[in-house]
Scaffold this active site. Structure first.
Site, short mmCIF file in Angstrom:
data_model
loop_
_atom_site.label_atom_id
_atom_site.label_comp_id
_atom_site.label_asym_id
_atom_site.label_seq_id
_atom_site.Cartn_x
_atom_site.Cartn_y
_atom_site.Cartn_z
N HIS A 168 -24.65 -11.53 -31.94
CA HIS A 168 -24.10 -10.36 -32.64
C HIS A 168 -23.69 -10.79 -34.05
O HIS A 168 -22.66 -11.43 -34.25
CB HIS A 168 -22.90 -9.82 -31.88
CG HIS A 168 -22.51 -8.41 -32.27
ND1 HIS A 168 -22.87 -7.84 -33.46
CD2 HIS A 168 -21.78 -7.48 -31.61
CE1 HIS A 168 -22.39 -6.61 -33.52
NE2 HIS A 168 -21.71 -6.37 -32.41
N HIS A 171 -21.96 -5.32 -37.89
CA HIS A 171 -20.85 -4.38 -37.69
C HIS A 171 -19.48 -4.90 -38.12
O HIS A 171 -18.46 -4.45 -37.62
CB HIS A 171 -20.81 -3.90 -36.24
CG HIS A 171 -22.07 -3.27 -35.77
ND1 HIS A 171 -22.36 -3.05 -34.45
CD2 HIS A 171 -23.16 -2.84 -36.47
CE1 HIS A 171 -23.56 -2.50 -34.35
NE2 HIS A 171 -24.06 -2.37 -35.57
N TYR A 173 -18.14 -7.92 -37.66
CA TYR A 173 -17.54 -8.96 -36.83
C TYR A 173 -17.74 -10.33 -37.51
O TYR A 173 -18.18 -10.40 -38.65
CB TYR A 173 -18.10 -8.90 -35.42
CG TYR A 173 -17.71 -7.63 -34.69
CD1 TYR A 173 -16.38 -7.35 -34.38
CD2 TYR A 173 -18.67 -6.67 -34.33
CE1 TYR A 173 -16.02 -6.18 -33.73
CE2 TYR A 173 -18.32 -5.50 -33.68
CZ TYR A 173 -16.99 -5.26 -33.38
OH TYR A 173 -16.62 -4.09 -32.75
#
Length: 365
Positions: A168, A171, A173
């Site tokens: 990931h 977004h 993060y």
């Protein structure tokens, strides 16, 4: 319009998917103290039974004290790993394929504001958003241990029998915070004025994951321009800047780029209809996944404010797929609401498609 393009096999590395539909990662927060339950395993098995080509799990965090922001977000280390083996076994028993999404939230604490981190919060420069300082920047030791933690989770994924691994990096993060000049103001080798310099941390994570899974398991990297802290934020304003951003990541070992947009049909740059996934494939020459409000008439951010969405036509999506602008299509809320969504699309049973309601977020159906 024929949906045959969605149901053609696709091969990357040694993995062949039966169709082009990927279950998008969606945080569910149904893993008490970070351990996925039998209900979580059943939730993923039902999507495998429903015909999803590849399941990407909800974000599951690496071994760092403050890697998550919610006590019920799953972890991918320690006592949780045998429970992830149950998830893998259930999905495989149903004929499915599955990848964990490994994650670190960094300084983004919004989803679980009442969650007290178990240690120091990791972030490039201690910022939660541009100009908003709250924490101490990561030290060299913090950075090295975080990269190693991603590598350990990748090795665990291979040992547990997962079919691919997704990182990931989107977004707002942790990995995305290093990309974003608005919150990465470091002046050492983990920051700098250029996109390529700020991509170094992400590239080192990719290298660690690549080493952890070996050469034969696909490594997927999820990216976005938008951030939860700023929907209008962008890493790359031009195709040339996108090349500068993505090349170090591609060279580090990414096999598939998962390109997150709030609405997949929106063009990435002026003068072209190509979306984020389309430009990434054109520039990098590697497979891409498109995602963002697929199959529904409302975008997913609105769902957290209580809005539902109705089924929407897939014609535009299929036309883009037929032109090979991208290779795979990630579906989120439509699959969350209905584990049989893929079968209904395949069989033309569009009258049976379900609306997405906010209540769907509250259960593991």
């Amino acid at each position: 319009m024929s949906v045959d393009a969605l149901f053609r096999p696709f091969t990357v590395k040694g993995l062949t998917l039966p169709n082009r539909i990927v279950m998008a990662p969606m945080t569910r927060s149904f893993s008490p103290n970070g351990v996925p339950t039998s209900d979580v395993a059943g939730y993923y098995r039902r999507r495998a039974e429903g015909g999803v080509g590849l399941i990407v799990t909800e974000g599951t965090v690496v071994e760092r004290p403050a890697a998550r922001n919610d006590v019920n977000v799953p972890v991918f280390h320690g006592e949780a790993l045998p429970h992830w083996k149950t998830v893998v076994d259930e999905v495989h028993a149903a004929g499915g394929l599955i990848a964990p999404q490994i994650w670190h939230v960094g300084s983004a604490r919004g989803q679980g504001a009442d969650w007290t981190p178990l240690g120091k919060v990791d972030s490039p420069s201690g910022l939660t958003a541009p100009g908003k300082a709250k924490y101490e920047p990561m030290t060299e030791e913090d950075v090295a241990d975080t990269i190693a933690a991603f590598g350990r989770s990748a090795r665990a994924a291979r040992e547990l029998g997962f079919d691919a691994v997704e990182i990931h990096g989107a977004h707002g993060y942790l990995i995305d915070q290093f990309f974003w000049g608005g919150v990465n103001v470091r002046e050492d080798r983990w920051g700098g004025p250029t996109i390529a310099e700020r991509a170094r941390f992400g590239a080192e994570v990719v290298k660690a994951v690549r080493e952890g899974v070996g050469d034969d398991i696909p490594v997927i990297l999820r990216l976005s321009q938008w951030k939860q802290q700023d929907f209008a934020a962008r890493i790359a304003e031009t195709p040339d800047q996108m090349v500068e951003w993505l090349t170090p990541l591609s060279d580090a070992g990414v096999d598939v780029f998962h390109c997150s947009q709030r609405r997949f049909w929106e063009p990435e740059f002026e003068g072209s209809d190509l979306n984020f996934a389309g430009w990434t494939k054109k520039l990098m020459g590697k497979p891409t996944i498109t995602v963002g409000s697929v199959g529904l008439d409302g975008e997913f951010i609105a769902a957290f404010g209580g809005e539902g969405s109705k089924p929407a036509s897939l014609d535009g999506l299929v036309r883009r797929l037929e032109k090979e602008e991208f290779d795979l299509v990630a579906v989120g809320r439509a699959l969350l609401a209905d584990p049989h969504w893929v079968q209904k699309i395949r069989d033309g049973r569009t009258e049976e498609l379900r609306n997405f309601e906010r209540s769907d977020l509250m259960t593991l159906s």
